[in-house]
Design a protein around this motif. Structure first.
Motif, short mmCIF file in Angstrom:
data_model
loop_
_atom_site.label_atom_id
_atom_site.label_comp_id
_atom_site.label_asym_id
_atom_site.label_seq_id
_atom_site.Cartn_x
_atom_site.Cartn_y
_atom_site.Cartn_z
N TRP A 17 22.39 14.71 2.01
CA TRP A 17 22.47 13.66 3.04
C TRP A 17 21.12 13.39 3.68
O TRP A 17 20.82 12.25 4.06
CB TRP A 17 23.46 14.09 4.14
N ASP A 18 20.31 14.44 3.84
CA ASP A 18 19.06 14.31 4.61
C ASP A 18 17.82 14.16 3.74
O ASP A 18 16.72 14.09 4.26
CB ASP A 18 18.88 15.54 5.52
N GLU A 19 17.99 14.15 2.41
CA GLU A 19 16.80 14.03 1.56
C GLU A 19 16.26 12.60 1.70
O GLU A 19 17.02 11.63 1.64
CB GLU A 19 17.19 14.34 0.11
N ARG A 20 14.96 12.47 1.88
CA ARG A 20 14.40 11.16 2.15
C ARG A 20 13.36 10.70 1.13
O ARG A 20 12.93 9.55 1.17
CB ARG A 20 13.78 11.13 3.56
N VAL A 21 12.92 11.58 0.25
CA VAL A 21 11.96 11.18 -0.79
C VAL A 21 12.33 11.90 -2.07
O VAL A 21 12.63 13.10 -2.06
CB VAL A 21 10.51 11.55 -0.40
N PHE A 22 12.30 11.16 -3.19
CA PHE A 22 12.62 11.74 -4.49
C PHE A 22 11.38 11.67 -5.36
O PHE A 22 10.66 10.65 -5.37
CB PHE A 22 13.76 10.95 -5.14
N THR A 32 20.74 11.29 -1.37
CA THR A 32 21.11 11.20 -2.78
C THR A 32 22.18 12.26 -3.05
O THR A 32 22.56 13.02 -2.15
CB THR A 32 19.92 11.35 -3.74
N SER A 33 22.66 12.27 -4.27
CA SER A 33 23.62 13.29 -4.66
C SER A 33 23.26 13.77 -6.06
O SER A 33 22.67 13.03 -6.86
CB SER A 33 25.06 12.76 -4.61
N TYR A 34 23.62 15.02 -6.33
CA TYR A 34 23.42 15.62 -7.64
C TYR A 34 24.81 15.98 -8.15
O TYR A 34 25.49 16.83 -7.58
CB TYR A 34 22.52 16.86 -7.52
N ASN A 35 25.23 15.29 -9.19
CA ASN A 35 26.60 15.45 -9.68
C ASN A 35 26.64 16.34 -10.91
O ASN A 35 25.98 16.05 -11.91
CB ASN A 35 27.21 14.11 -10.09
N ALA A 36 27.43 17.40 -10.82
CA ALA A 36 27.85 18.11 -12.03
C ALA A 36 29.32 17.77 -12.23
O ALA A 36 29.99 17.29 -11.30
CB ALA A 36 27.67 19.61 -11.83
N TYR A 37 29.82 17.94 -13.44
CA TYR A 37 31.23 17.63 -13.72
C TYR A 37 31.84 18.80 -14.48
O TYR A 37 31.26 19.28 -15.46
CB TYR A 37 31.34 16.35 -14.56
N GLY A 168 22.82 5.55 -12.55
CA GLY A 168 22.94 6.29 -11.30
C GLY A 168 22.38 5.52 -10.12
O GLY A 168 21.85 4.41 -10.26
N SER A 169 22.54 6.11 -8.95
CA SER A 169 21.98 5.53 -7.72
C SER A 169 21.74 6.66 -6.74
O SER A 169 22.46 7.66 -6.74
CB SER A 169 22.94 4.50 -7.11
N HIS A 170 20.72 6.48 -5.92
CA HIS A 170 20.44 7.51 -4.92
C HIS A 170 21.27 7.23 -3.67
O HIS A 170 20.83 6.51 -2.76
CB HIS A 170 18.94 7.53 -4.60
N ILE A 171 22.48 7.79 -3.68
CA ILE A 171 23.39 7.62 -2.55
C ILE A 171 24.13 8.93 -2.34
O ILE A 171 24.70 9.48 -3.29
CB ILE A 171 24.42 6.49 -2.83
N ALA A 172 24.11 9.42 -1.11
CA ALA A 172 25.01 10.52 -0.73
C ALA A 172 26.26 9.88 -0.14
O ALA A 172 26.15 9.03 0.75
CB ALA A 172 24.34 11.43 0.29
#
Ligand code: FEO
Length: 398
Positions: A17-22, A32-37, A168-172
């Protein structure tokens, strides 16, 4: 956050939620979010991708809440970049019988990054499948999307495509699906595309063809950043436009000004081009986020760059922007340059050289000494009109 996104398939969305630079480069206004499945078949279980550093413990906790790690059979590595692989050593340690499935180039990458023992690795290639019991995973090569080793994984029984960075998209967001998150998804997916995927438009086009040929058609596209798309036609149509759709009658005027002379010229260029009936997006590089400029260039037809001369060349902010633009390879071919100088010109020629190096043809230039006078303003308007006419000519009949 764990959410079942299809029968037996759970998204383990690690929300930053708080990450501001990638990548120390890209602004993240929505985190952003990091998705595992986790894919659970009748007989076997697979984890697709892991997480970035700092999320290892959370990932292991969320997976083990769904299935004992000791019973994990496969860990699929779609892509080696550390935002999806940092937890590979921890997962393999906690899941001693799990095989790490990856592409041949992926093997070298994971050994360089994590020194994974070769006897834990199984290399897979295009079309290979693993049977989980009632569900299977089929592997689809997707090189350069976003590194050379990248692949997609497809579960045909549930028609779920695990596309890693692609789409993808950088969205939390705690909501599980893109259509629930709402209007920010497509703009953020486009901004993501601009900087991550646009340099690889040809591999992206090949991947689009492969996705179109999947049988059955995907009902869910599950990327590794941002919410999954349960209306895949929305993101597929958007990508079709961004990857190989017609360029739009749109001009980006990217400029910077020290004493307002170049800004005055920019205004004249923009107004004159707009009056010809094209869309004009002015971006003042003193304040503009370059990711937005990159996003503009996904479907723009021309780039007009304005800079004062600073010590014989363009302002450093313009040089930085042109370096990024060359790297991300927008499809547009038309450029123009303008600027003002005090005691020595040179910026406009340098910008023209940079545009040429980025594959663009400079259709017009204007360099003004000091404050622009009426003749200079008229020349700026003429430049704006010429660029607009070149754009209208290039986009006519598309
Ligand atoms: Fe999200 Fe290329 O890593």
């Amino acid at each position: 956050m764990q959410k079942q996104v299809a029968p037996g398939i759970t998204r383990i969305g690690l929300q930053a939620w708080d990450e501001r630079v990638f990548d120390a480069l890209i602004a993240l206004p929505y985190g952003t979010s990091y998705n595992a499945y986790l894919v659970q078949g009748g007989e076997k279980t697979a984890l697709i991708d892991t997480a970035r550093m700092g999320f290892e413990t959370e990932l292991l906790g969320q997976v083990s809440a769904l299935t004992p790690l000791a019973e994990l059979d496969y860990l699929v590595m779609n892509h080696a970049e550390p935002d999806h692989t940092s937890a590979i050593p921890q997962v393999l340690a906690a899941a001693p019988r799990a095989r790490l499935l990856l592409t041949q180039p992926g093997r070298a990458a994971v050994q360089a990054l994590y020194q994974v023992e070769d006897d834990r690795i199984t290399v897979v290639k295009e079309g290979d499948t693993v049977d989980l019991g009632g569900k299977s995973l089929r592997f689809v090569d997707a090189p350069f999307l976003h590194w050379p080793e990248t692949m997609f994984t497809y579960c045909p029984e549930e028609a779920v495509l695990f596309s890693c960075d692609f789409m993808g998209s950088h969205i939390a967001a705690d909501l599980p699906f893109a259509d629930q998150v709402g209007g920010i998804v497509l703009p953020e997916a486009k901004r993501y595309y601009a900087q991550i995927m646009m340099p690889f438009a040809r591999p992206a086009a090949r991947a689009m063809d492969k996705i179109a040929a999947l049988d059955p058609k995907p009902r869910l596209i599950a990327p590794s950043h941002g919410p999954p798309h349960r209306r895949p036609e929305v993101i597929l149509q958007a990508y079709e436009q961004w990857v190989r759709g017609p360029l739009l009658p749109k001009i980006v005027v990217a400029y910077i000004s020290m004493w307002s002379s170049t800004a005055t010229l920019a205004q004249e260029v923009a107004d004159a081009a707009s009056a010809e009936g094209v869309e004009v997006i002015p971006r003042n590089l003193q304040v503009a986020d370059l990711s937005h400029v990159a996003c503009d260039l996904v479907d723009a037809s021309a780039l007009v760059v304005g800079s004062p001369t600073v010590l014989g060349g363009p302002h450093p902010a313009v040089a930085q922007a042109m370096t990024l633009i060359k790297a991300i390879r927008p499809r547009l071919k038309l450029a123009a340059a303008f600027g003002s100088y005090g005691w020595s010109g040179g910026a406009v020629k340098a910008i023209g050289d940079m545009a040429k190096a980025a594959g663009m043809e400079t259709v017009d230039t204007l360099e003004v000494k000091g404050r622009p006078h009426e003749a200079d303003l008229a020349a700026a308007r003429a430049l704006g009109r010429r660029v607009a006419q070149a754009v209208l000519s290039a986009t006519k009949g598309q």
